[in-house]
Design an enzyme around this catalytic site. Structure first.
Site, PDB file in Angstrom:
ATOM      1  N   HIS A  66      32.217  43.874  43.122  1.00  0.00           N
ATOM      2  CA  HIS A  66      33.347  45.162  42.483  1.00  0.00           C
ATOM      3  C   HIS A  66      31.947  46.421  41.106  1.00  0.00           C
ATOM      4  CE1 HIS A  66      36.366  43.635  40.263  1.00  0.00           C
ATOM      5  NE2 HIS A  66      36.247  45.115  40.383  1.00  0.00           N
ATOM      6  N   ASP A 115      33.608  38.814  46.383  1.00  0.00           N
ATOM      7  CA  ASP A 115      33.454  39.660  45.222  1.00  0.00           C
ATOM      8  C   ASP A 115      32.421  39.081  44.473  1.00  0.00           C
ATOM      9  OD1 ASP A 115      33.994  41.999  43.832  1.00  0.00           O
ATOM     10  OD2 ASP A 115      35.498  41.520  43.216  1.00  0.00           O
ATOM     11  N   SER A 213      36.844  41.497  35.379  1.00  0.00           N
ATOM     12  CA  SER A 213      36.227  41.594  36.535  1.00  0.00           C
ATOM     13  C   SER A 213      35.054  40.800  36.016  1.00  0.00           C
ATOM     14  CB  SER A 213      36.725  43.094  37.366  1.00  0.00           C
ATOM     15  OG  SER A 213      37.562  42.926  37.436  1.00  0.00           O
ATOM     16  N   GLY A 214      34.546  40.086  36.747  1.00  0.00           N
ATOM     17  CA  GLY A 214      33.229  38.772  36.455  1.00  0.00           C
ATOM     18  C   GLY A 214      33.130  37.988  36.115  1.00  0.00           C
TER      19      GLY A 214
HETATM   20  N1  ARG Z   1      39.953  43.888  38.484  1.00  0.00           N
HETATM   21  C1  ARG Z   1      39.850  44.456  37.630  1.00  0.00           C
HETATM   22  C2  ARG Z   1      38.486  44.106  36.691  1.00  0.00           C
HETATM   23  O1  ARG Z   1      37.512  45.357  37.904  1.00  0.00           O
HETATM   24  C3  ARG Z   1      40.154  43.201  37.218  1.00  0.00           C
HETATM   25  C4  ARG Z   1      41.602  42.938  37.348  1.00  0.00           C
HETATM   26  C5  ARG Z   1      42.332  41.827  37.228  1.00  0.00           C
HETATM   27  N2  ARG Z   1      44.193  41.940  37.306  1.00  0.00           N
HETATM   28  C6  ARG Z   1      44.637  40.988  36.991  1.00  0.00           C
HETATM   29  N3  ARG Z   1      46.474  41.693  37.472  1.00  0.00           N
HETATM   30  N4  ARG Z   1      44.580  40.004  37.276  1.00  0.00           N
HETATM   31  O2  ARG Z   1      38.379  44.282  35.556  1.00  0.00           O
END
Ligand code: ARG
Length: 263
Positions: A66, A115, A213-214
């Site tokens: 994503h 993902d 993320s990642g």
């Molecule tokens: N989707 C988020 C990102 O792109 C990560 C979110 C993590 N959220 C959480 N509550 N642990 O960085």
């Protein structure tokens, strides 16, 4: 000087008696020692950190699929492969343009797919003390209660959501799929499938957040997952959601990567 030091210590100790102390700083974590996480990559567009990643091969970074969608189409990110403290002034240890992005088969058309994304660098990174690989370890599941570390430049404040200047890490605990899918948790929105795992903490003070993320989830020393999602940050009933690096995922990675050079 001695006096100053001890009164400072006292101040810190006093501040830590208050509940907010444990949730200050990823959420609830702490800064890692310089060069202690030499596999960490920062995916950047126009010099801005958008996602974490892990150097798994001199020319390949593993990250979340994503992360691709955060940017105008067709734009390739630059990867700052860095040990720690990638502040704008210090810059990353090495900055490499990416050559191509390979999201896990079908991710874009099927949001329930993994993902995961591979980023091929223009040229291999030079491995040294500050730039090293971290190999995923096949893991088909993680038991509830397992302690894992998550590392990243993600937001430290759930209300501000801007990336952190320093690399941070926090220990989170794996939550059973049953609990995570239950009505008071995610209530199957999203469905926590076998390829995913929830991890957080009972008080909601330890979590990954936007920008993490990642990045890697390391459990008992094994690189087992990647930060994928989660509603808000630091909410005990909406824990972080991680992609498991299952054998299926590993087989996919192996198919995309060139064979490792003979030692
Ligand atoms: N989707 C988020 C990102 O792109 C990560 C979110 C993590 N959220 C959480 N509550 N642990 O960085």
């Amino acid at each position: 000087l001695k006096m100053t030091a001890s009164s400072l210590l006292f101040l810190v100790a006093a501040a830590c008696l208050m509940p907010a102390c444990s949730s200050e700083e990823v959420i609830g974590g702490r800064e890692v020692a310089p060069h202690s996480r030499p596999f960490m990559a920062s995916l950047q567009y126009h010099g801005e950190h958008v996602c974490g990643g892990v150097l798994i091969h001199p020319q390949w970074v593993l990250t979340a699929a994503h992360c691709h969608h955060r940017t105008p189409r067709g734009q390739a990110p630059t990867l700052g492969i860095t040990a720690v403290r990638a502040t704008p002034s210090q810059g990353p240890v090495t900055s490499l343009p990416s050559l191509k992005l390979i999201p896990f088969s079908g991710f874009t058309s099927d949001p329930e797919s993994h993902d995961i994304m591979l980023v091929k660098l223009h040229a291999p990174a030079k491995l040294n003390k500050q730039v090293q690989l971290l190999q995923p370890r096949p893991r088909d599941d993680l038991r509830a209660g397992t302690k894992c570390r998550v590392t990243g430049w993600g937001a430290t404040d759930p209300d501000v959501l801007s990336p952190s200047d320093t690399l941070r890490e926090v220990t989170v605990t794996v939550i059973s799929r049953k609990l995570c899918n239950s009505p008071s948790y995610y209530n199957h929105q999203p469905v926590i499938t076998k390829g995913l795992v929830c991890a957080g903490d009972a008080q909601g003070q330890k979590d990954s957040c936007q920008g993490d993320s990642g990045g890697p989830l390391v459990c008992g020393g094994a690189f087992s997952g990647l930060v994928s999602g989660g509603l808000k940050c630091g909410d005990a009933k909406k824990p972080g959601v991680y992609t498991l690096l299952t054998r299926k995922v590993q087989a996919w990675i192996r198919r995309k990567l060139p064979r490792p050079p003979a030692e």
